[in-house]
Design a protein around this motif. Structure first.
Motif, short mmCIF file in Angstrom:
data_model
loop_
_atom_site.label_atom_id
_atom_site.label_comp_id
_atom_site.label_asym_id
_atom_site.label_seq_id
_atom_site.Cartn_x
_atom_site.Cartn_y
_atom_site.Cartn_z
N MET A 181 57.42 30.31 41.31
CA MET A 181 57.28 28.86 41.47
C MET A 181 56.86 28.50 42.89
O MET A 181 57.54 28.88 43.84
CB MET A 181 58.62 28.18 41.16
CG MET A 181 58.90 28.01 39.68
SD MET A 181 57.50 27.22 38.88
CE MET A 181 58.33 26.43 37.54
N ILE A 182 55.81 27.74 43.01
CA ILE A 182 55.27 27.42 44.33
C ILE A 182 56.28 26.61 45.17
O ILE A 182 56.33 26.76 46.39
CB ILE A 182 53.90 26.70 44.21
CG1 ILE A 182 53.16 26.67 45.56
CG2 ILE A 182 54.01 25.30 43.66
CD1 ILE A 182 52.30 27.85 45.80
N GLU A 183 57.11 25.77 44.49
CA GLU A 183 58.10 24.96 45.25
C GLU A 183 58.99 25.84 46.11
O GLU A 183 59.39 25.45 47.21
CB GLU A 183 59.04 24.17 44.33
CG GLU A 183 58.43 23.16 43.42
CD GLU A 183 58.04 23.76 42.09
OE1 GLU A 183 56.98 24.43 42.07
OE2 GLU A 183 58.76 23.59 41.10
N ASN A 184 59.31 27.02 45.59
CA ASN A 184 60.21 27.90 46.34
C ASN A 184 59.58 28.45 47.60
O ASN A 184 60.25 29.04 48.44
CB ASN A 184 60.64 29.08 45.46
CG ASN A 184 61.35 28.58 44.21
OD1 ASN A 184 61.92 27.49 44.24
ND2 ASN A 184 61.29 29.34 43.14
N LYS A 185 58.29 28.28 47.71
CA LYS A 185 57.59 28.82 48.89
C LYS A 185 57.54 27.81 50.04
O LYS A 185 57.09 28.11 51.13
CB LYS A 185 56.14 29.19 48.54
CG LYS A 185 55.99 30.00 47.29
CD LYS A 185 56.16 31.47 47.57
CE LYS A 185 55.89 32.30 46.32
NZ LYS A 185 56.60 33.58 46.38
N ILE A 186 57.95 26.57 49.75
CA ILE A 186 57.92 25.54 50.81
C ILE A 186 58.93 25.93 51.90
O ILE A 186 60.05 26.33 51.60
CB ILE A 186 58.33 24.15 50.24
CG1 ILE A 186 57.47 23.76 49.03
CG2 ILE A 186 58.30 23.06 51.31
CD1 ILE A 186 56.11 23.27 49.30
N SER A 187 58.52 25.75 53.15
CA SER A 187 59.40 26.14 54.26
C SER A 187 60.62 25.24 54.33
O SER A 187 60.58 24.07 53.92
CB SER A 187 58.65 26.05 55.59
OG SER A 187 58.43 24.71 55.92
N GLN A 188 61.69 25.77 54.89
CA GLN A 188 62.90 24.97 55.10
C GLN A 188 62.57 23.80 56.02
O GLN A 188 63.05 22.69 55.84
CB GLN A 188 64.00 25.86 55.72
CG GLN A 188 65.39 25.35 55.48
CD GLN A 188 65.68 24.98 54.02
OE1 GLN A 188 65.44 25.76 53.11
NE2 GLN A 188 66.18 23.77 53.81
N ARG A 189 61.69 24.07 56.99
CA ARG A 189 61.29 23.02 57.94
C ARG A 189 60.70 21.82 57.19
O ARG A 189 61.08 20.67 57.41
CB ARG A 189 60.25 23.60 58.89
CG ARG A 189 59.82 22.65 59.98
CD ARG A 189 58.69 23.20 60.82
NE ARG A 189 58.92 24.52 61.35
CZ ARG A 189 58.30 25.63 60.91
NH1 ARG A 189 57.39 25.57 59.96
NH2 ARG A 189 58.57 26.80 61.44
N ALA A 190 59.79 22.11 56.28
CA ALA A 190 59.15 21.02 55.53
C ALA A 190 60.14 20.34 54.59
O ALA A 190 60.11 19.12 54.43
CB ALA A 190 57.95 21.55 54.76
N LYS A 191 61.04 21.14 54.00
CA LYS A 191 62.02 20.55 53.07
C LYS A 191 62.95 19.58 53.78
O LYS A 191 63.49 18.66 53.19
CB LYS A 191 62.85 21.65 52.41
CG LYS A 191 62.11 22.37 51.29
CD LYS A 191 63.06 23.33 50.61
CE LYS A 191 62.30 24.35 49.81
NZ LYS A 191 62.98 25.64 49.74
#
Ligand code: PMP
Ligand code: GLU
Length: 385
Positions: A1-11
């Motif tokens: 899942m691409i969502e899991n690749k989002i950085s913690q910084r961006a989240k």
């Protein structure tokens, strides 16, 4: 899942609420709703024609290539001259970096000074983007409380300074309160900064929008020691009604300026070439052309403060074009929601500014809209207080 690749910084980052409410209000208006949009803070005047013409000329002359990544020399020299003339500040061209809006200048500053978990003090009520930019840069936002007059609580400021404190962000005139710090208050803040060796990031984008005969003072102009610790940020968005052009600038001591120049050279490169030429024309022109705009803002401010119901609690703005206000005993979110649903007024909830219970309105809109706005706010106060 691409969502899991989002950085913690961006989240960890939330979108800008000023821009988000503006978008939502624009969509409602487009759908036929009779909303008065008091959300985003940008002059409702068009960019003066002679400034537009400078950009058109630049395009026609083929000024369409990369420039020096810190900005063209002519513009940086004009900014030095502006600092001297308006703020009595001496800088060399190399100390000036032109960026894609003051927002970008501020982010560059934070990237240049923040190490992991460095603390940056942000006096509430603050502009929504400061805490998020600090997080993005890896720093920690430490909020300084405000007093009844909405100015920073100096005793609290002293108590939150630690060995990790790197800087404080000062914004006078302020978004969202419109407060303007006096020379005496600035001296007090400067003394604290000098005593603890803390950088002052002085966001002066509303410098020209001050009312009642007040004059903006740059904290950097109070002495050599504080000047060395201050990074002054300014831009053309508010002064010349040029929000969409994306030109901001900063002045800093040489090592900081050099660090920022390096960051910018590896990230955005130069701000748009022909927008720089337009900014050069705006800054070097006889400045009397901005007077009618400032007078109009002052007229609107006076209208609001003279006509708001005593049931509405608000901060009287001495500058900028915002009023932070509170009606009854609701959370900011509830108040903004009810004002939108019941009065068709789009405001920005104050919690994102560190002012729970308040909402912010921008008076950078027509007198007709403001007359209607005050009527609706007063009606709302009648029902809710
Ligand atoms: N600082 C403050 C306090 C602001 O309100 C804004 C919003 N326009 C900015 C900086 C950024 O301005 P710009 O990026 O348009 O130059
Ligand atoms: N600074 C303005 C505001 O607070 C413009 C929007 C933004 O950049 O946040 O509404």
């Amino acid at each position: 899942m691409i969502e899991n690749k989002i950085s913690q910084r961006a989240k960890n980052i939330k979108p800008s609420s000023t821009l988000a409410v503006n978008k939502k209000a624009a969509e409602l208006v487009a759908a036929g709703e009779k909303i008065i949009n008091l959300s985003v803070g940008e002059p409702d005047f068009d960019t003066p024609d002679f400034i537009k013409q400078a950009a058109i000329r630049a395009l026609n002359e083929g000024f369409t290539k990369y420039t020096d990544s810190s900005g063209i020399k002519q513009l940086r020299q004009a900014i030095c001259d502006k600092f001297k003339k308006d703020n009595n500040l001496d800088y060399q061209v190399e100390q000036i970096i032109v960026s894609c809006g003051a927002k970008h200048s501020l982010f560059n500053v934070l990237l240049a000074i923040c190490d992991q978990d460095d603390e940056i003090i942000v006096p509430a009520p603050y502009w929504v983007s400061y805490p998020e930019m600090i997080k993005l840069a890896g720093g920690k936002c430490v909020v300084c409380k405000y007093k009844e007059d909405f100015k920073m609580d100096i005793e609290h400021l002293k108590s939150i300074i630690t060995r990790k404190t790197k800087a404080i962000i000062l914004n006078s005139p302020s978004n969202p309160t419109g407060i303007v710090y006096s020379e005496k208050e600035l001296i007090e803040i400067a003394e604290i900064a000098c005593k603890y060796g803390i950088i002052v990031i002085s966001d002066e984008v509303y410098e020209k929008l001050v009312y009642g005969g007040l004059k903006h003072i740059s904290i950097a102009s109070l002495g050599e020691e504080i000047k060395k610790l201050t990074i002054v940020v300014n831009g053309v968005s508010k002064t010349y009604a040029m929000t969409g052009w994306r030109i901001g600038y900063l002045a800093a001591e040489m090592p900081v300026a050099k660090a920022i120049a390096n960051i910018q050279s590896q990230t955005t490169s130069n701000p748009t070439s022909f927008a720089q030429k337009a900014a050069l024309t705006a800054i070097t022109a006889d400045q009397s052309f901005i007077k009618p705009m400032i007078e109009e803002f002052e007229k609107r401010r006076n209208f609001i403060i003279n006509n708001l119901s005593p049931k509405i609690h608000y901060c009287k703005p001495d500058g900028a074009f915002y009023v932070l206000l509170k009606i009854g005993n609701m959370t900011s979110g509830q108040l903004a929601q009810k004002l939108l649903e019941e009065e068709k007024l789009a405001t920005v909830p104050g919690d994102d500014f560190g002012a729970e219970g308040f909402v912010r309105i921008s008076f950078a809109t027509s007198m007709t809209n403001l007359e209607e706005t005050v009527k609706r706010l007063n009606n709302f106060a009648e029902r809710n207080v």
